[in-house]
Design an enzyme around this catalytic site. Structure first.
Site, short mmCIF file in Angstrom:
data_model
loop_
_atom_site.label_atom_id
_atom_site.label_comp_id
_atom_site.label_asym_id
_atom_site.label_seq_id
_atom_site.Cartn_x
_atom_site.Cartn_y
_atom_site.Cartn_z
N GLN A 1 -7.44 -1.01 4.04
CA GLN A 1 -8.18 -1.65 5.14
C GLN A 1 -9.49 -2.25 4.68
O GLN A 1 -9.98 -3.23 5.26
CB GLN A 1 -8.44 -0.64 6.28
CG GLN A 1 -7.19 -0.22 7.04
CD GLN A 1 -6.60 -1.34 7.90
OE1 GLN A 1 -7.26 -2.33 8.23
NE2 GLN A 1 -5.33 -1.19 8.25
N ALA B 211 -1.43 -6.59 0.64
CA ALA B 211 -1.71 -8.02 0.81
C ALA B 211 -1.70 -8.47 2.27
O ALA B 211 -2.45 -9.36 2.66
CB ALA B 211 -0.68 -8.83 0.01
N HIS B 212 -0.84 -7.85 3.11
CA HIS B 212 -0.67 -8.42 4.46
C HIS B 212 -1.85 -8.15 5.39
O HIS B 212 -1.94 -8.73 6.45
CB HIS B 212 0.65 -7.95 5.09
CG HIS B 212 0.71 -6.52 5.52
ND1 HIS B 212 0.48 -6.13 6.81
CD2 HIS B 212 0.97 -5.39 4.82
CE1 HIS B 212 0.62 -4.81 6.90
NE2 HIS B 212 0.92 -4.34 5.71
N CYS C 195 1.80 2.51 13.63
CA CYS C 195 2.80 3.57 13.57
C CYS C 195 2.75 4.45 14.82
O CYS C 195 3.74 5.02 15.21
CB CYS C 195 2.58 4.45 12.35
SG CYS C 195 2.22 3.52 10.89
N GLY D 41 0.81 -1.22 0.00
CA GLY D 41 0.00 0.00 0.00
C GLY D 41 0.84 1.26 0.00
O GLY D 41 0.52 2.25 -0.67
N THR D 42 1.94 1.24 0.74
CA THR D 42 2.79 2.43 0.84
C THR D 42 3.31 2.82 -0.54
O THR D 42 3.22 3.99 -0.95
CB THR D 42 3.98 2.15 1.79
OG1 THR D 42 3.43 1.89 3.10
CG2 THR D 42 4.94 3.32 1.87
N ASN E 165 -8.19 2.98 9.17
CA ASN E 165 -7.47 1.91 9.85
C ASN E 165 -7.66 1.91 11.37
O ASN E 165 -7.39 0.91 12.02
CB ASN E 165 -5.97 1.96 9.51
CG ASN E 165 -5.41 3.37 9.54
OD1 ASN E 165 -5.93 4.26 8.87
ND2 ASN E 165 -4.36 3.58 10.30
N1 PLP Z 1 -2.84 2.51 4.12
C1 PLP Z 1 -3.48 2.10 5.22
C2 PLP Z 1 -4.84 2.61 5.53
C3 PLP Z 1 -2.86 1.19 6.08
O1 PLP Z 1 -3.49 0.78 7.19
C4 PLP Z 1 -1.56 0.72 5.76
C5 PLP Z 1 -0.86 -0.22 6.66
O2 PLP Z 1 -0.71 -0.02 7.83
C6 PLP Z 1 -0.95 1.19 4.59
C7 PLP Z 1 -1.62 2.08 3.79
C8 PLP Z 1 0.43 0.74 4.20
O3 PLP Z 1 0.35 -0.50 3.51
P1 PLP Z 1 1.66 -1.43 3.43
O4 PLP Z 1 1.93 -1.89 4.81
O5 PLP Z 1 1.25 -2.52 2.49
O6 PLP Z 1 2.73 -0.60 2.86
#
Ligand code: PLP
Length: 374
Positions: free
Chosen positions: A177, A198-199, A318, A71-72, A149
């Site tokens: 989410q 995916a995780h 985080c 996602g990041t 989230n």
């Molecule tokens: N966006 C949201 C709403 C998330 O909760 C998270 C993960 O904590 C992310 C993005 C980041 O995703 P990833 O861990 O796959 O980089």
């Protein structure tokens, strides 16, 4: 009682049976899926099929999906694309976005873009009237997550798109989410970009995708030209196939998750624990519960449960460990409420027995505090 993991929103317990099946499938098929021989072509077919299945589940075309490291990266890609295609302009993000959206926006601010932040109300939902007021002739992008989230509250993204399209504004939604927790029809919602991970659904870490309708997406990572040149790096067949299978399973598991969440909330009530839910329940994910305990400080509860091998969180991963509590709850209410609020997120592995045990421990702590003042 063994470990009770109630932090699925940070990262889900893995579907290890699926991992094992895919390992068996790949044991004899380890070739690079870009290689032009039989083994490579076999793996390339697996990759293509997994993308087809994921796309079908979201009602979009497979060529609109770009696999990423999660996602990041997908969120970063969107803002990088905007920075490459516009000289300047205004971008609206909500005040509950993940740091990967917030910080991507801040990067663009340094390049001369103007960032406007849309606040959420105390029910955890953004309001369209407020969004409308922030829109101007210079707005180029609106980025609002599909579900939060920390609260699990679902945002009205289809309505955001309707409003944005009257002004020709691009819309991005972080669906990290929401994916696998609610039915998602991306075509119907109408967003231009969506980011997924995916995780959060029991698949591997460091895998995800960006959905985009834009054929001229700017790559963030260049090199070997994988993913039609939009995301270079040797393709992760294992990650893709596991993701596909975990997504199918998660979608089948939605009703079961909702039952567990209802059971959790009903048990809290039945035990006369003093709590309130942060964020509306009418429109929220079936796996996230954000609770305000008037009599218990969040940090105290987190530690007490941890000692009893129960793992919850004070907010997003985080910000956990932050004594001040969640910024999101603080914005929705106030700091005191944030300091007394926790996130409990359940998953496919959560049992009724685990919920009963957890509620028991919460009740125990509340009783200790009330009776002994400690
Ligand atoms: N966006 C949201 C709403 C998330 O909760 C998270 C993960 O904590 C992310 C993005 C980041 O995703 P990833 O861990 O796959 O980089």
């Amino acid at each position: 009682m063994n470990n009770i993991y109630l932090d699925y929103a940070a990262s889900s317990q893995k579907h290890f049976d699926i991992f094992r099946d895919v390992i068996t499938l790949l044991e004899e098929n380890y070739a690079n899926p870009s290689s032009n021989h039989k083994l490579g072509k076999f793996n390339n077919k697996l990759l293509t099929n997994s993308k087809l299945s994921i796309a079908e589940n979201l009602n979009v075309n497979a060529d609109e999906i770009i696999f990423t490291s999660g996602g990041t990266e997908a969120n970063n890609m969107v803002f990088n694309h905007i920075a490459n295609n516009f000289e300047n302009g205004e971008i609206i993000i909500s005040d509950i976005e993940h740091p990967s959206v917030k910080e991507s926006a801040e990067k663009l601010e340094k390049l001369g873009f103007k960032i406007l932040t849309l606040p959420t109300s105390s029910d955890g939902i953004i309001k369209l009237e407020k969004l409308n007021k922030l829109i101007s002739n210079n707005t180029i992008l609106i980025s609002i997550m599909l579900a939060n989230n920390e609260t699990g509250v679902i945002q009205p993204i289809a309505e955001v798109v309707k409003l944005a399209k009257q002004h020709n504004i691009l819309v991005h939604s972080d669906i990290v989410q929401a994916l696998g927790k609610i039915e998602i029809d991306l075509d119907k919602i109408g967003v231009d970009f969506a980011s997924a991970s995916a995780h959060k659904i029991g698949a591997t870490n460091n895998f995800g995708f960006l959905y985009t309708k834009d054929n001229n997406m700017t790559p963030l990572i260049v090199g070997g030209g994988q993913e039609k040149g939009l995301r270079s790096g040797t393709s992760d067949v294992f990650g893709a196939v596991v993701f596909q299978k975990c997504l199918e399973r998660s979608i089948n598991n939605i009703k079961d998750l909702q039952k567990k969440k209802d059971y959790f909330l009903n048990s809290l009530n039945a035990n006369n624990i003093n709590f309130e839910i942060n964020g509306t329940q009418q429109n929220s994910l079936p796996n996230i519960i954000n609770l305000y305990f008037k009599n218990i400080q969040a940090q105290r509860l987190i530690t007490y449960l941890d000692v009893n091998n129960i793992y919850i969180s004070g907010g997003s991963a985080c910000s956990s460990g932050n004594i001040k509590g969640s910024k999101i709850i603080s914005n929705m209410f106030d700091e005191n409420r944030a300091e007394h609020s926790v996130r409990i997120s359940i998953g496919f592995d959560t049992t009724q027995e685990m919920i009963d045990f957890t509620i028991n421990k919460i009740k125990q702590l509340e009783t200790n505090i009330l009776s002994r003042g400690i």
